[in-house]
Design an enzyme around this catalytic site. Structure first.
Site, PDB file in Angstrom:
ATOM      1  N   ASP A   1      49.521 -39.503 -39.104  1.00  0.00           N
ATOM      2  CA  ASP A   1      48.961 -40.672 -38.435  1.00  0.00           C
ATOM      3  C   ASP A   1      49.828 -41.901 -38.693  1.00  0.00           C
ATOM      4  O   ASP A   1      50.538 -41.976 -39.690  1.00  0.00           O
ATOM      5  CB  ASP A   1      47.543 -40.909 -38.953  1.00  0.00           C
ATOM      6  CG  ASP A   1      46.706 -41.795 -38.066  1.00  0.00           C
ATOM      7  OD1 ASP A   1      47.066 -41.988 -36.889  1.00  0.00           O
ATOM      8  OD2 ASP A   1      45.669 -42.272 -38.542  1.00  0.00           O
ATOM      9  N   GLU A  18      48.653 -44.020 -29.780  1.00  0.00           N
ATOM     10  CA  GLU A  18      47.405 -44.722 -30.079  1.00  0.00           C
ATOM     11  C   GLU A  18      47.317 -46.032 -29.305  1.00  0.00           C
ATOM     12  O   GLU A  18      48.335 -46.629 -28.975  1.00  0.00           O
ATOM     13  CB  GLU A  18      47.340 -45.072 -31.575  1.00  0.00           C
ATOM     14  CG  GLU A  18      47.347 -43.903 -32.504  1.00  0.00           C
ATOM     15  CD  GLU A  18      47.296 -44.334 -33.966  1.00  0.00           C
ATOM     16  OE1 GLU A  18      46.867 -43.506 -34.767  1.00  0.00           O
ATOM     17  OE2 GLU A  18      47.667 -45.471 -34.302  1.00  0.00           O
TER      18      GLU A  18
END
Length: 134
Positions: free
Chosen positions: A25, A81
């Site tokens: 991430d 994202e």
């Protein structure tokens, strides 16, 4: 986890053997680095929102293109994202990113709401959109 690569690699290999896919991430920030990509048995990188937010600003497009090319060349899945605009979506699609998340698709919702959105195809192009939700 990123500070102890050897132990992390062992744990991730055990998880991978169970059939679980893993993701790094916020790629491009903090402890994530090119060195980590070559050491950890990961399946996906998630491009940090700070890069997507700055798309369209001077000198930011080459950075995201490089991250996308690196991920694709390493056979990793890539998630963008924080997609909020059509221009961000267009740029990411044109450069090989096929998975994304952000307010352009939907605000965060509870699991029950998400299930209903999928059933009714009420998420902005969810079933037919070239860039999937994550």
């Amino acid at each position: 986890m990123m500070q102890n690569i050897r132990e992390s690699t062992d744990i991730l290999m055990q998880i991978k053997e169970l059939g679980v896919k893993t993701s790094l991430d916020n790629f491009g920030t903090g402890y994530s680095s090119l060195h980590i990509l070559s050491k950890l048995p990961i399946d996906t990188i998630k491009i940090d929102k700070s890069f997507v937010d700055e798309l369209g600003q001077v000198n930011q497009s080459p950075m995201i293109k490089t991250i996308l090319e690196l991920g694709l060349n390493l056979n990793l899945s890539i998630v963008a994202e924080s997609i909020e605009t059509e221009s961000q979506l267009r740029f990411l699609r044109e450069n090989g990113c096929v998975i994304g998340q952000g307010y352009l698709f939907s605000k965060p919702v509870k699991a029950e709401e998400f299930e209903q959105l999928i059933k009714t195809n009420d998420v902005r192009g969810f079933k037919t959109h070239p860039l999937s939700l994550s």
